[in-house]
Scaffold this motif. Sequence first.
Motif, PDB file in Angstrom:
ATOM      1  N   VAL A 108      -3.974  33.516 -48.253  1.00  0.00           N
ATOM      2  CA  VAL A 108      -3.469  34.785 -47.719  1.00  0.00           C
ATOM      3  C   VAL A 108      -2.932  34.638 -46.299  1.00  0.00           C
ATOM      4  O   VAL A 108      -2.094  35.429 -45.865  1.00  0.00           O
ATOM      5  N   ARG A 109      -3.377  33.634 -45.589  1.00  0.00           N
ATOM      6  CA  ARG A 109      -2.872  33.430 -44.224  1.00  0.00           C
ATOM      7  C   ARG A 109      -1.451  32.881 -44.219  1.00  0.00           C
ATOM      8  O   ARG A 109      -0.803  32.846 -43.169  1.00  0.00           O
ATOM      9  N   PHE A 110      -0.977  32.473 -45.398  1.00  0.00           N
ATOM     10  CA  PHE A 110       0.417  32.049 -45.551  1.00  0.00           C
ATOM     11  C   PHE A 110       1.221  33.085 -46.348  1.00  0.00           C
ATOM     12  O   PHE A 110       2.353  32.830 -46.749  1.00  0.00           O
ATOM     13  N   GLY A 111       0.599  34.238 -46.590  1.00  0.00           N
ATOM     14  CA  GLY A 111       1.282  35.287 -47.319  1.00  0.00           C
ATOM     15  C   GLY A 111       1.351  35.076 -48.812  1.00  0.00           C
ATOM     16  O   GLY A 111       2.202  35.664 -49.493  1.00  0.00           O
ATOM     17  N   ILE A 112       0.451  34.242 -49.352  1.00  0.00           N
ATOM     18  CA  ILE A 112       0.423  33.995 -50.796  1.00  0.00           C
ATOM     19  C   ILE A 112      -1.011  34.193 -51.302  1.00  0.00           C
ATOM     20  O   ILE A 112      -1.860  34.716 -50.570  1.00  0.00           O
ATOM     21  N   ILE A 113      -1.282  33.806 -52.538  1.00  0.00           N
ATOM     22  CA  ILE A 113      -2.602  33.995 -53.139  1.00  0.00           C
ATOM     23  C   ILE A 113      -3.078  32.705 -53.794  1.00  0.00           C
ATOM     24  O   ILE A 113      -2.243  31.862 -54.183  1.00  0.00           O
ATOM     25  N   PRO A 114      -4.386  32.532 -53.960  1.00  0.00           N
ATOM     26  CA  PRO A 114      -4.932  31.322 -54.602  1.00  0.00           C
ATOM     27  C   PRO A 114      -4.854  31.438 -56.123  1.00  0.00           C
ATOM     28  O   PRO A 114      -5.862  31.433 -56.818  1.00  0.00           O
ATOM     29  N   SER A 115      -3.655  31.512 -56.630  1.00  0.00           N
ATOM     30  CA  SER A 115      -3.454  31.920 -58.022  1.00  0.00           C
ATOM     31  C   SER A 115      -3.835  30.837 -59.023  1.00  0.00           C
ATOM     32  O   SER A 115      -4.676  31.047 -59.896  1.00  0.00           O
ATOM     33  N   ALA A 116      -3.225  29.662 -58.918  1.00  0.00           N
ATOM     34  CA  ALA A 116      -3.484  28.607 -59.909  1.00  0.00           C
ATOM     35  C   ALA A 116      -4.938  28.156 -59.888  1.00  0.00           C
ATOM     36  O   ALA A 116      -5.505  27.800 -60.923  1.00  0.00           O
ATOM     37  N   ILE A 117      -5.556  28.182 -58.724  1.00  0.00           N
ATOM     38  CA  ILE A 117      -6.942  27.716 -58.614  1.00  0.00           C
ATOM     39  C   ILE A 117      -7.950  28.801 -58.980  1.00  0.00           C
ATOM     40  O   ILE A 117      -9.139  28.513 -59.140  1.00  0.00           O
ATOM     41  N   ALA A 173      -2.034  22.541 -50.149  1.00  0.00           N
ATOM     42  CA  ALA A 173      -0.616  22.271 -50.361  1.00  0.00           C
ATOM     43  C   ALA A 173       0.027  21.679 -49.115  1.00  0.00           C
ATOM     44  O   ALA A 173      -0.237  22.119 -47.993  1.00  0.00           O
ATOM     45  N   ASP A 174       0.884  20.692 -49.317  1.00  0.00           N
ATOM     46  CA  ASP A 174       1.681  20.107 -48.251  1.00  0.00           C
ATOM     47  C   ASP A 174       2.628  21.183 -47.701  1.00  0.00           C
ATOM     48  O   ASP A 174       3.355  21.836 -48.449  1.00  0.00           O
ATOM     49  N   LEU A 175       2.618  21.380 -46.381  1.00  0.00           N
ATOM     50  CA  LEU A 175       3.406  22.459 -45.793  1.00  0.00           C
ATOM     51  C   LEU A 175       4.898  22.272 -46.010  1.00  0.00           C
ATOM     52  O   LEU A 175       5.632  23.252 -46.193  1.00  0.00           O
ATOM     53  N   ASN A 176       5.377  21.036 -45.997  1.00  0.00           N
ATOM     54  CA  ASN A 176       6.800  20.802 -46.261  1.00  0.00           C
ATOM     55  C   ASN A 176       7.148  21.167 -47.701  1.00  0.00           C
ATOM     56  O   ASN A 176       8.218  21.716 -47.981  1.00  0.00           O
ATOM     57  N   TRP A 177       6.216  20.856 -48.612  1.00  0.00           N
ATOM     58  CA  TRP A 177       6.423  21.224 -50.012  1.00  0.00           C
ATOM     59  C   TRP A 177       6.430  22.743 -50.172  1.00  0.00           C
ATOM     60  O   TRP A 177       7.254  23.321 -50.875  1.00  0.00           O
ATOM     61  N   MET A 178       5.512  23.424 -49.469  1.00  0.00           N
ATOM     62  CA  MET A 178       5.469  24.876 -49.519  1.00  0.00           C
ATOM     63  C   MET A 178       6.735  25.498 -48.941  1.00  0.00           C
ATOM     64  O   MET A 178       7.267  26.486 -49.467  1.00  0.00           O
ATOM     65  N   ARG A 207     -14.356  38.716 -51.487  1.00  0.00           N
ATOM     66  CA  ARG A 207     -14.441  38.468 -50.041  1.00  0.00           C
ATOM     67  C   ARG A 207     -13.525  37.331 -49.616  1.00  0.00           C
ATOM     68  O   ARG A 207     -12.638  37.504 -48.778  1.00  0.00           O
ATOM     69  N   TYR A 208     -13.732  36.156 -50.208  1.00  0.00           N
ATOM     70  CA  TYR A 208     -13.091  34.960 -49.657  1.00  0.00           C
ATOM     71  C   TYR A 208     -11.608  34.863 -49.984  1.00  0.00           C
ATOM     72  O   TYR A 208     -10.848  34.262 -49.211  1.00  0.00           O
ATOM     73  N   PHE A 209     -11.163  35.456 -51.084  1.00  0.00           N
ATOM     74  CA  PHE A 209      -9.723  35.460 -51.374  1.00  0.00           C
ATOM     75  C   PHE A 209      -8.964  36.300 -50.351  1.00  0.00           C
ATOM     76  O   PHE A 209      -7.776  36.091 -50.129  1.00  0.00           O
ATOM     77  N   GLN A 210      -9.656  37.283 -49.733  1.00  0.00           N
ATOM     78  CA  GLN A 210      -8.982  38.177 -48.794  1.00  0.00           C
ATOM     79  C   GLN A 210      -9.200  37.795 -47.333  1.00  0.00           C
ATOM     80  O   GLN A 210      -8.306  37.960 -46.504  1.00  0.00           O
TER      81      GLN A 210
END
Length: 265
Positions: free
Chosen positions: A137-146, A65-70, A161-164
């Motif tokens: 998770v490093r941005f405080g969110i989750i890989p939900s749509a993917i 995701a584009d950081l400005n968009w986020m 493992r990798y989601f966390q």
Amino acid sequence: MDYETLDIQRDGGVATVWMNRPDVHNAFNAQLIADLTAACQALDADDGVRVVVLAGRGKSFSAGADLNWMKAAGEASEADNFADAMKLAGMLRALSGMAKPTIARVHGAALGGGMGLASACDICIAGERAVFATSEVRFGIIPSAISPYVIRAISERQAYRYFQTAERIDARRAAELGLAHEAVAGDELDARVRAVVEALLQGGPKSQAAGKDLIRAVANRPVDDALVQDTARRIASLRVTPEASEGLDAFLSKRPAAWVPGQQG
């Protein structure tokens, strides 16, 4: 069609969709999501297209995701965020649901949503310097749509493992996990993609579409009477099609089938 964020190249029955935001490592924004959705729909409806290759211009496949968009999303309402998330989810579904074979040509970073794109394609060929991560998770969110596509690719167990951890996954490890079908030297990436494309072009287009649908119908289901009957009906219906008749005749006659490039007419 022309797209603001994509460059689509056609070579016979092969369409290569280049994400074309190299200055931001092909990061997602609303326009790229809309363009990819429209391109998937248009190419899937185009009878002249046999195979779709997804690739990225510049140094990366897609950095997510584009950081400005986020940042803008973080300042919007939950309702607006839901609408944006549905557009992203719809784009991934359009890519994953294509009737035609799809290949992700991955070089450089494939992070977050970029890993989702690679997972949503049928086949992933990664260059040796490719790197993947579910970094959300490093941005405080989750890989939900993917998540439906990534979990399908790497398994539920590995996703824990990798989601966390959001650890980086190199090309070799991606191949071990099943995310990438092959990890190859960078200078061999295009040759390997071409080789897989050539293999795909030998198959019947309707049978390939039916094969994809078969996987969706059979995966993770118990082998019960309903499943057995469904698989029997699928092969019975295909055996009486013109494509199946042509394929069998071509094999018995020791000639290429009519759908193989250069054989038409």
